[in-house]
Every structure is written in C-alpha cells, then in structure tokens.
Design a protein around this motif. Sequence first.
Motif, PDB file in Angstrom:
ATOM      1  N   ASN A  75      94.603 -20.663 -45.024  1.00  0.00           N
ATOM      2  CA  ASN A  75      93.615 -21.518 -44.361  1.00  0.00           C
ATOM      3  C   ASN A  75      93.190 -22.638 -45.301  1.00  0.00           C
ATOM      4  O   ASN A  75      92.658 -22.388 -46.373  1.00  0.00           O
ATOM      5  CB  ASN A  75      92.395 -20.692 -43.936  1.00  0.00           C
ATOM      6  CG  ASN A  75      91.404 -21.525 -43.158  1.00  0.00           C
ATOM      7  OD1 ASN A  75      91.709 -22.607 -42.704  1.00  0.00           O
ATOM      8  ND2 ASN A  75      90.206 -20.996 -43.007  1.00  0.00           N
ATOM      9  N   TYR A 107      86.658 -15.792 -49.346  1.00  0.00           N
ATOM     10  CA  TYR A 107      87.339 -16.249 -48.130  1.00  0.00           C
ATOM     11  C   TYR A 107      88.743 -16.749 -48.462  1.00  0.00           C
ATOM     12  O   TYR A 107      89.692 -16.510 -47.727  1.00  0.00           O
ATOM     13  CB  TYR A 107      86.519 -17.342 -47.448  1.00  0.00           C
ATOM     14  CG  TYR A 107      86.975 -17.672 -46.045  1.00  0.00           C
ATOM     15  CD1 TYR A 107      86.555 -16.923 -44.963  1.00  0.00           C
ATOM     16  CD2 TYR A 107      87.833 -18.747 -45.810  1.00  0.00           C
ATOM     17  CE1 TYR A 107      86.962 -17.217 -43.673  1.00  0.00           C
ATOM     18  CE2 TYR A 107      88.257 -19.057 -44.519  1.00  0.00           C
ATOM     19  CZ  TYR A 107      87.818 -18.292 -43.465  1.00  0.00           C
ATOM     20  OH  TYR A 107      88.226 -18.589 -42.185  1.00  0.00           O
ATOM     21  N   ASP A 120      90.997 -13.782 -48.953  1.00  0.00           N
ATOM     22  CA  ASP A 120      91.301 -13.110 -47.692  1.00  0.00           C
ATOM     23  C   ASP A 120      92.165 -13.951 -46.764  1.00  0.00           C
ATOM     24  O   ASP A 120      92.939 -13.422 -45.975  1.00  0.00           O
ATOM     25  CB  ASP A 120      90.009 -12.723 -46.962  1.00  0.00           C
ATOM     26  CG  ASP A 120      89.190 -11.707 -47.741  1.00  0.00           C
ATOM     27  OD1 ASP A 120      89.755 -11.058 -48.645  1.00  0.00           O
ATOM     28  OD2 ASP A 120      87.991 -11.565 -47.448  1.00  0.00           O
ATOM     29  N   HIS A 121      92.014 -15.279 -46.823  1.00  0.00           N
ATOM     30  CA  HIS A 121      92.749 -16.189 -45.939  1.00  0.00           C
ATOM     31  C   HIS A 121      93.427 -17.282 -46.780  1.00  0.00           C
ATOM     32  O   HIS A 121      92.993 -18.439 -46.772  1.00  0.00           O
ATOM     33  CB  HIS A 121      91.795 -16.847 -44.932  1.00  0.00           C
ATOM     34  CG  HIS A 121      91.003 -15.865 -44.131  1.00  0.00           C
ATOM     35  ND1 HIS A 121      89.792 -15.365 -44.549  1.00  0.00           N
ATOM     36  CD2 HIS A 121      91.265 -15.290 -42.938  1.00  0.00           C
ATOM     37  CE1 HIS A 121      89.334 -14.524 -43.647  1.00  0.00           C
ATOM     38  NE2 HIS A 121      90.206 -14.448 -42.655  1.00  0.00           N
TER      39      HIS A 121
END
Length: 147
Positions: free
Chosen positions: A64, A57, A60-61
């Motif tokens: 964030n 995650y 991918d981000h």
Amino acid sequence: MKGGKSKSDTKSAKLSVNKKPTTKGGRKSGKAAKDPNKPKRPASAFFVFMEEFREQYKKDHPKNKSVAAVGKAGGDKWKSLSEAEKQPYVAKAEKRKVEYEKNMKAYNKKQAEGPKEDELESEKSVSEVNDDDDDDEDGSEEEDDDE
C-alpha cells in the motif's frame, strides 16, 4: 456584429489591465519570513499515535503506497481507542509540550536580547562580499574599455 468588440471581450480586457500581481496562493508578500531557529510546535496525541501506527501499517500492508489510506485507517483506529488506550500517547504529547514551552521561553529570551556581535559581523561580511562582486563586474567592464 459589425467589427466592434463584444461585451465579454471588453470585460476581460478591463480585468487584465486592472489585475494586480499576487504572490503564492493569492496572499500578500508582506508577511515576515519564518525564523528557522524558532522551535517547532509539538505534535498532538493523535500525531504521536500516528507516528507508531504508520510504521505498523507499513509492515502489515507493504504494497500500500496511499498516504490517504494510512491516514484514514489511523483515524478510524484512533476513534476506536478508549481513553485508557490513548493515555500513553497523551502523556508523550504532554511531555513534548512541556519541552516545547521550555524551548520557546529560551528562544523568546534570546530574541529579546537581540542579535549577538558575531551575527552582526557575519551579516557585514555577507554584504561586503556582495559589494566586492559588484565592484568586480564594474571593474571588468572598465578594463575592456581601456584596451
């Protein structure tokens, strides 16, 4: 009102007088301290999954920073997985659980045997060091009085 205390003032005064000091979170401090040598409980299959999911995650981000967003996305992904897809994580969790149980047996056996002589000596040396510190403080006060 004529110079008297209101009912709310007297109630709060009574409460503050009868209030007993509590420790962190309102819990009693009678709880035994945790042993740092005790093995940690193993992660469940979900948490094994989350270890890998968090890394993916983050890749991918990258912008964030919200832990809640990662947790929510991970939970949704876990729910969407089939039993066959969850199986590798369940197997890893089982392996960790077996290892934990083995470590706990060894830990409990060690606890049943009691402290070793080395540990007793180290406790004595700590108390002797503390006693020496107390003597130094008392000794310095006596030296000042003699002068």
